[in-house]
Design a protein around this motif. Structure first.
Motif, PDB file in Angstrom:
ATOM      1  N   HIS A  25       6.205  -5.699  -5.225  1.00 15.01           N
ATOM      2  CA  HIS A  25       6.995  -6.914  -4.975  1.00 15.01           C
ATOM      3  C   HIS A  25       6.195  -8.056  -4.348  1.00 15.01           C
ATOM      4  CE1 HIS A  25       9.556  -3.445  -5.271  1.00 15.01           C
ATOM      5  NE2 HIS A  25      10.626  -4.182  -5.403  1.00 15.01           N
ATOM      6  N   GLY A  26       5.188  -7.713  -3.514  1.00 13.59           N
ATOM      7  CA  GLY A  26       4.424  -8.742  -2.821  1.00 13.59           C
ATOM      8  C   GLY A  26       3.678  -9.687  -3.739  1.00 13.59           C
ATOM      9  N   GLY A  30       5.436 -12.021  -1.482  1.00 14.95           N
ATOM     10  CA  GLY A  30       4.748 -11.905  -0.190  1.00 14.95           C
ATOM     11  C   GLY A  30       5.190 -10.636   0.539  1.00 14.95           C
ATOM     12  N   PRO A  31       5.173 -10.676   1.890  1.00 15.55           N
ATOM     13  CA  PRO A  31       5.477  -9.455   2.651  1.00 15.55           C
ATOM     14  C   PRO A  31       6.970  -9.121   2.657  1.00 15.55           C
ATOM     15  CG  PRO A  31       4.965 -11.254   4.142  1.00 15.55           C
ATOM     16  CD  PRO A  31       4.800 -11.813   2.753  1.00 15.55           C
ATOM     17  N   GLU A  36       6.019  -4.779   4.647  1.00 10.73           N
ATOM     18  CA  GLU A  36       5.124  -5.636   5.441  1.00 10.73           C
ATOM     19  C   GLU A  36       3.785  -4.946   5.643  1.00 10.73           C
ATOM     20  OE1 GLU A  36       8.207  -4.730   6.281  1.00 10.73           O
ATOM     21  OE2 GLU A  36       9.390  -6.500   6.835  1.00 10.73           O
ATOM     22  N   ASN A  37       3.845  -3.637   5.856  1.00 11.61           N
ATOM     23  CA  ASN A  37       2.624  -2.842   5.982  1.00 11.61           C
ATOM     24  C   ASN A  37       2.648  -1.812   4.855  1.00 11.61           C
ATOM     25  OD1 ASN A  37       0.781  -0.823   6.566  1.00 11.61           O
ATOM     26  ND2 ASN A  37       1.096  -0.932   8.769  1.00 11.61           N
ATOM     27  N   PRO A  38       2.044  -2.139   3.709  1.00 11.44           N
ATOM     28  CA  PRO A  38       2.207  -1.271   2.539  1.00 11.44           C
ATOM     29  C   PRO A  38       1.756   0.172   2.781  1.00 11.44           C
ATOM     30  CG  PRO A  38       1.168  -3.341   1.915  1.00 11.44           C
ATOM     31  CD  PRO A  38       1.247  -3.340   3.411  1.00 11.44           C
ATOM     32  N   ARG A  39       0.657   0.349   3.506  1.00 11.39           N
ATOM     33  CA  ARG A  39       0.174   1.726   3.720  1.00 11.39           C
ATOM     34  C   ARG A  39       1.216   2.563   4.471  1.00 11.39           C
ATOM     35  NH1 ARG A  39      -4.718   4.623   3.772  1.00 11.39           N
ATOM     36  NH2 ARG A  39      -5.914   2.765   3.220  1.00 11.39           N
ATOM     37  N   ALA A  40       1.789   1.949   5.518  1.00 13.08           N
ATOM     38  CA  ALA A  40       2.766   2.688   6.322  1.00 13.08           C
ATOM     39  C   ALA A  40       4.009   3.036   5.499  1.00 13.08           C
ATOM     40  CB  ALA A  40       3.155   1.864   7.545  1.00 13.08           C
ATOM     41  N   THR A  41       4.397   2.131   4.598  1.00 14.17           N
ATOM     42  CA  THR A  41       5.589   2.395   3.777  1.00 14.17           C
ATOM     43  C   THR A  41       5.314   3.449   2.720  1.00 14.17           C
ATOM     44  OG1 THR A  41       6.321   0.119   4.085  1.00 14.17           O
ATOM     45  CG2 THR A  41       7.269   1.305   2.206  1.00 14.17           C
TER      46      THR A  41
END
Ligand code: R5P
Length: 263
Positions: A25-26, A30-31, A36-41
């Motif tokens: 989606h970004g 954007g975020p 907002e933090n792709p790795r964490a998601t």
């Protein structure tokens, strides 16, 4: 179909069905909330997805290269939510997709929108390149702001995508969705769209696979859920085990109860 292309499509499929996790989606939003933090998601969801759809930027920065999940690389973009969305170009070459060991590339088409012709040309050029290298193309039927999400419109867009040579098509669920599938000679996936209550999103997935979709390419209804891991497990139960929305909701409930016990 070349052996390589068939092999790549088969990597995306488990038991003839697909749970593709969309986190691209970004590229124009954007975020996005939840990403907002792709790795964490993305990291906790990887074990439950059959494939992962994203851009090269997020793949290279946020996904461990040792993971084995098939990658569907978003290769169209060049626009933002601040401008005309259909004005896309191909942003990433097939050679780059091969270097990144992608199993397919994804491109949006905007049928009926201002730049319809250019986006259909993007798809056609990618199919030509994809045939050369054995790379399948997933066509995403993007819905312009003015377009109705009905079977007539989505059937038109999906059929055009298939006629131009897409190996797979991603679209939206709609009333009389079976007509969209019947008119499209390649496998159809559905996007989840905007965040819905969990039960409604599971019902959407159930209806889509019952009416012939090969699976889902779902993003916000998973990663914006209050329990993303439970939600993707519930989606898997619908797509791969034929569970109803109510049954899958119990999978989600069980996951929530297990999380609460751990607290
Ligand atoms: C949209 O342009 C992106 O390609 C998304 O991957 C797609 O919309 C699927 O995500 P969601 O389920 O959030 O609609």
């Amino acid at each position: 179909m070349s052996w390589g292309l068939s092999n790549r499509v088969s990597r995306l499929t488990k038991d003839g069905r697909m749970v593709m996790l969309a986190v691209d989606h970004g590229y124009f939003q954007g975020p996005t909330t939840g990403l907002e933090n792709p790795r964490a998601t993305v990291t906790p969801l990887l074990p439950y997805a059959d494939s992962l759809m994203l851009t090269r930027g997020v793949l290279r920065t946020s996904v461990d290269p040792s993971q084995k999940l098939p990658i569907v690389l978003r290769v169209s973009g060049g626009t933002s939510i601040l401008k005309e969305l259909s004005d896309e170009v191909v942003t990433t070459s097939i050679e780059e997709a091969i270097r990144l060991n992608a199993s397919a590339v994804a491109v949006s088409i905007f049928v009926g929108s201002e730049h319809e012709k250019e986006t259909l040309a993007n798809l056609s050029e990618l199919v030509n390149e994809g045939e050369r290298y054995g790379m399948p193309v997933l066509a995403v039927t993007a819905v312009g702001r003015e377009m109705a999400r009905d079977a007539r419109y989505l059937g038109l867009a999906c059929r055009i995508a298939a006629e131009l040579g897409a190996s797979l098509v991603k679209t939206y669920y709609c009333e009389d969705f079976h007509k969209v599938v019947e008119g499209c000679p390649v496998p159809v996936l559905i996007a989840g769209g905007k965040k819905l209550p969990e039960k409604d999103a599971l019902q959407l997935a159930f209806n889509a696979v019952s009416e012939g979709a090969v699976g889902v390419d779902m993003g916000r209804n998973i990663f914006q859920s209050s329990n993303p891991v439970g939600m993707i497990k519930a989606v898997r139960a619908v797509v791969h085990e034929g569970k109803t929305a109510d049954e899958a909701l119990r999978v989600l409930g069980g996951e929530q109860a297990a999380k609460a016990r751990l607290r």
